[in-house]
Scaffold this motif. Structure first.
Motif, short mmCIF file in Angstrom:
data_model
loop_
_atom_site.label_atom_id
_atom_site.label_comp_id
_atom_site.label_asym_id
_atom_site.label_seq_id
_atom_site.Cartn_x
_atom_site.Cartn_y
_atom_site.Cartn_z
N TRP A 124 2.09 -5.97 4.23
CA TRP A 124 0.78 -6.62 4.33
C TRP A 124 0.30 -6.66 5.78
O TRP A 124 -0.87 -6.38 6.06
N ALA A 125 1.20 -6.97 6.72
CA ALA A 125 0.83 -7.00 8.13
C ALA A 125 0.40 -5.62 8.62
O ALA A 125 -0.56 -5.49 9.40
N VAL A 126 1.08 -4.57 8.15
CA VAL A 126 0.70 -3.21 8.52
C VAL A 126 -0.69 -2.88 8.00
O VAL A 126 -1.54 -2.33 8.73
N ALA A 127 -0.97 -3.23 6.74
CA ALA A 127 -2.27 -2.92 6.15
C ALA A 127 -3.40 -3.67 6.86
O ALA A 127 -4.45 -3.09 7.18
N VAL A 128 -3.19 -4.96 7.13
CA VAL A 128 -4.22 -5.76 7.79
C VAL A 128 -4.46 -5.26 9.22
O VAL A 128 -5.61 -5.10 9.66
N SER A 129 -3.39 -4.99 9.95
CA SER A 129 -3.52 -4.55 11.33
C SER A 129 -4.23 -3.20 11.42
O SER A 129 -5.07 -2.98 12.30
N THR A 130 -3.89 -2.29 10.52
CA THR A 130 -4.51 -0.96 10.54
C THR A 130 -6.00 -1.05 10.19
O THR A 130 -6.83 -0.37 10.79
N ALA A 131 -6.33 -1.90 9.21
CA ALA A 131 -7.74 -2.07 8.85
C ALA A 131 -8.53 -2.72 9.97
O ALA A 131 -9.67 -2.33 10.25
N ASN A 132 -7.94 -3.70 10.65
CA ASN A 132 -8.65 -4.42 11.71
C ASN A 132 -8.68 -3.68 13.04
O ASN A 132 -9.39 -4.10 13.95
N ARG A 133 -7.90 -2.61 13.15
CA ARG A 133 -7.96 -1.82 14.40
C ARG A 133 -9.33 -1.17 14.56
O ARG A 133 -9.88 -1.11 15.66
N SER A 134 -9.90 -0.68 13.48
CA SER A 134 -11.25 -0.08 13.52
C SER A 134 -12.06 -0.61 12.35
O SER A 134 -12.31 0.11 11.38
N PRO A 135 -12.45 -1.88 12.39
CA PRO A 135 -13.09 -2.50 11.22
C PRO A 135 -14.41 -1.85 10.83
O PRO A 135 -14.79 -1.89 9.67
N ALA A 136 -15.09 -1.25 11.79
CA ALA A 136 -16.37 -0.61 11.46
C ALA A 136 -16.19 0.65 10.63
O ALA A 136 -17.14 1.14 10.01
N LEU A 137 -14.96 1.19 10.59
CA LEU A 137 -14.69 2.42 9.84
C LEU A 137 -14.04 2.15 8.49
O LEU A 137 -13.73 3.09 7.76
N THR A 138 -13.83 0.89 8.15
CA THR A 138 -13.17 0.57 6.89
C THR A 138 -14.19 0.41 5.77
O THR A 138 -15.39 0.31 6.00
N PHE A 139 -13.67 0.38 4.55
CA PHE A 139 -14.53 0.12 3.38
C PHE A 139 -13.72 -0.68 2.38
O PHE A 139 -12.67 -1.22 2.71
N GLY A 140 -14.22 -0.78 1.16
CA GLY A 140 -13.61 -1.67 0.18
C GLY A 140 -12.14 -1.42 -0.07
O GLY A 140 -11.40 -2.37 -0.36
N PHE A 141 -11.70 -0.19 0.05
CA PHE A 141 -10.30 0.13 -0.19
C PHE A 141 -9.37 -0.68 0.71
O PHE A 141 -8.38 -1.26 0.25
N ASP A 142 -9.69 -0.75 1.99
CA ASP A 142 -8.83 -1.45 2.95
C ASP A 142 -8.75 -2.94 2.63
O ASP A 142 -7.66 -3.53 2.66
N GLN A 143 -9.89 -3.55 2.32
CA GLN A 143 -9.89 -4.99 2.03
C GLN A 143 -9.17 -5.31 0.72
O GLN A 143 -8.38 -6.26 0.65
N ILE A 144 -9.43 -4.52 -0.31
CA ILE A 144 -8.80 -4.79 -1.61
C ILE A 144 -7.30 -4.56 -1.54
O ILE A 144 -6.49 -5.35 -2.07
N LEU A 145 -6.88 -3.50 -0.85
CA LEU A 145 -5.44 -3.22 -0.74
C LEU A 145 -4.74 -4.33 0.04
O LEU A 145 -3.65 -4.78 -0.36
N ALA A 146 -5.34 -4.79 1.14
CA ALA A 146 -4.73 -5.87 1.92
C ALA A 146 -4.63 -7.15 1.09
O ALA A 146 -3.62 -7.87 1.16
N THR A 147 -5.66 -7.44 0.30
CA THR A 147 -5.62 -8.63 -0.55
C THR A 147 -4.54 -8.51 -1.61
O THR A 147 -3.79 -9.46 -1.87
N LEU A 148 -4.43 -7.35 -2.22
CA LEU A 148 -3.40 -7.12 -3.24
C LEU A 148 -2.00 -7.28 -2.65
O LEU A 148 -1.11 -7.89 -3.25
N LEU A 149 -1.81 -6.73 -1.46
CA LEU A 149 -0.51 -6.84 -0.80
C LEU A 149 -0.18 -8.29 -0.44
O LEU A 149 0.98 -8.71 -0.48
N LEU A 150 -1.22 -9.06 -0.09
CA LEU A 150 -0.99 -10.48 0.22
C LEU A 150 -0.44 -11.22 -0.99
O LEU A 150 0.53 -11.99 -0.87
N TYR A 151 -1.01 -10.98 -2.16
CA TYR A 151 -0.53 -11.67 -3.36
C TYR A 151 0.84 -11.16 -3.80
O TYR A 151 1.61 -11.91 -4.41
N LEU A 152 1.14 -9.90 -3.50
CA LEU A 152 2.47 -9.39 -3.82
C LEU A 152 3.53 -10.01 -2.90
O LEU A 152 4.69 -10.18 -3.30
N ALA A 153 3.12 -10.36 -1.68
CA ALA A 153 4.06 -10.91 -0.71
C ALA A 153 4.16 -12.43 -0.79
O ALA A 153 5.16 -13.00 -0.37
#
Length: 353
Positions: A124-153
Motif C-alpha cells: 500500500w505504501a508503494v502504491a500511494v508513494s508512486t501515485a503521489n510522486r506525479s499526482p498530475a499524471l495519475t487517474f482513477g486506476f491509481d486511486q482505486i488500487l491504493a484504496t483497495l490495497l488499504l482495505y487489504l492491509a
C-alpha cells in the motif's frame, strides 16, 4: 398515556436491539477469506505491472530531473490533498534502482501471499508513494488500487487464503496425517474469520459509495439524461481500441446505453446487497467496465474495479470451484500415472513371455 409511552419505549428498544444485532452480523460475522485472497492476487498483479512499467524509465518517472519536478508535485499535493505523502523525493537518484527493486520484491511477496500481514501495508505504501510522486499524471486506476490495497492491509487478513502463508499453515496442520489428507484440504482449511469479513465489508461499502456518487454526478448532466454522452464518447475514437463510429447510425441504442449506466450506478448500492439480485448486478457492472475499456481504453481502471467487485462473491463459492478443479486435475494426474504404470507392466509381461 403512561402505557402508550411505555409501548413506544419498548418498540424503540426492540428496534435498537435488532439494529445492533444486524450491525454486528454485518461487520463482525466470520467470513470465508477465499475472495479476499483472490482479490489480493489480482490487485497485487496490477500493482506489480504498474511498478514494472515505472521501472522502464526510472529517472524520468521518479528521478529529480524527471517529467514532473518533485517540488512542483509537492506543491500540487499540498494544494489538492493536504496530508498526502510520498517517499520517492527522499530517494537519491543513484539509489532509485535498488529502491525500485525492493518495491518490486514487496509487490511480488504481497501477490503470492508471503508474509502478507507485513507485505500488504508495504505494498500500500508503494502504491500511494508512486501515485503521489506525479499526482498530475495519475487517474482513477491509481486511486482505486491504493484504496483497495488499504482495505487489504487494514485487518491483516489478505494472506489467510490462496497464499504461501496459508499453504504453509495448512501443511503444518496436516503433516501428522501423512499422505492420506483430502485433495481439497488446502482450501477447506481456510476457516472463516472476522478480520476477513471486515476487509470485505469495507471494500463493498466503498464500492457502493463510488457508484452512487458517480451516478449522482452524472444525473444533473443533460448529456447523460438524454443519452447523448455516448455519442460524444464514440466520436473520440483515439482513446478506445475499436472504431465504434458505426454506432452513430443507432442513436437509440447509444442513448439507452448511457441512461442504463446511470441507472445501474444509482441502483448499485441497493441491488448489490440483495442476494437474488447480486449476480445480475455484478454482470451489469462487469459489462459497464468492459464498455469503458473498449471505448475509453481505461484498461487498468476497468480491471481494478472488476477485481474489487469480487468482494461480493462468497468465498465458499470460489473455494468450491477451486477445490473441484484441483481435485479434478489431481484425479486426472493419478489416472494418467496409473495408466502409464499399467502400460509398462503390460509391456514387461509381454517381453517376459
Amino acid at each position: 398515556m403512561g402505557r402508550i409511552l411505555s409501548d413506544i419505549g419498548c418498540n424503540v428498544g426492540a428496534l435498537a436491539e435488532r439494529l445492533a444485532r444486524a450491525w454486528a452480523r454485518f461487520f463482525f460475522s466470520p467470513a470465508d477469506p477465499t475472495s479476499l485472497g483472490l482479490i489480493r492476487i489480482l490487485a497485487g498483479s496490477l500493482l506489480t505491472w504498474q511498478m514494472a512499467v515505472v521501472g522502464l524509465d526510472l529517472n524520468e518517472s521518479l528521478g529529480s530531473t524527471g517529467w514532473v519536478d518533485p517540488g512542483a508535485s509537492a506543491e500540487y499535493l499540498r494544494a489538492m490533498t493536504p496530508g498526502a505523502w510520498t517517499f520517492w523525493p527522499h530517494v537519491p537518484d543513484r539509489l532509485l534502482g535498488p529502491a525500485w527493486a525492493a518495491c518490486m520484491l514487496i509487490c511480488v511477496a504481497f501477490t503470492v501471499g508471503y508474509r502478507a500481514r507485513y507485505a500488504a501495508p508495504l505494498a500500500w505504501a508503494v502504491a500511494v508513494s508512486t501515485a503521489n510522486r506525479s499526482p498530475a499524471l495519475t487517474f482513477g486506476f491509481d486511486q482505486i488500487l491504493a484504496t483497495l490495497l488499504l482495505y487489504l492491509a487494514a485487518t491483516g487478513a489478505s494472506g489467510q487464503a490462496l497464499s504461501l502463508d496459508s499453504h504453509r499453515a495448512t501443511r503444518r496442520a496436516t503433516r501428522p496425517t501423512g499422505p492420506s489428507i483430502n485433495a481439497t484440504a488446502r482450501f477447506d482449511s481456510c476457516r472463516p474469520t472476522v478480520s476477513a469479513n471486515l476487509s470485505l465489508r469495507m471494500i463493498q461499502l466503498h464500492l457502493a459509495l463510488i457508484y452512487l456518487v458517480s451516478g449522482l454526478y452524472k444525473l444533473p448532466s443533460p448529456e447523460w439524461r438524454d443519452g447523448s454522452a455516448m455519442e460524444m464518447i464514440v466520436l473520440t475514437p483515439e482513446f478506445g481500441f475499436f472504431d465504434l463510429s458505426w454506432l452513430l447510425a443507432y442513436p437509440t441504442l447509444l442513448h439507452l446505453a448511457a441512461q442504463s449506466s446511470v441507472v445501474l450506478e444509482l441502483s448499485y448500492p441497493f441491488l448489490i446487497f440483495v442476494r437474488r439480485l447480486r449476480y445480475p448486478t455484478l454482470a451489469g457492472i462487469v459489462l459497464l467496465h468492459l464498455g469503458i475499456i473498449a471505448t475509453l481504453g481505461l484498461v487498468e481502471f476497468g480491471l481494478t474495479m472488476i477485481v474489487a467487485n469480487l468482494a461480493f462473491i462468497p468465498g465458499g463459492s470460489l473455494r468450491a470451484l477451486f477445490s473441484e478443479r484441483w481435485q479434478g486435475s489431481r484425479m486426472r494426474g493419478i489416472a494418467g500415472a496409473n495408466s502409464s504404470s499399467s502400460r509398462e507392466r503390460t509391456r514387461a509381461s509381454a517381453r517376459a513371455s
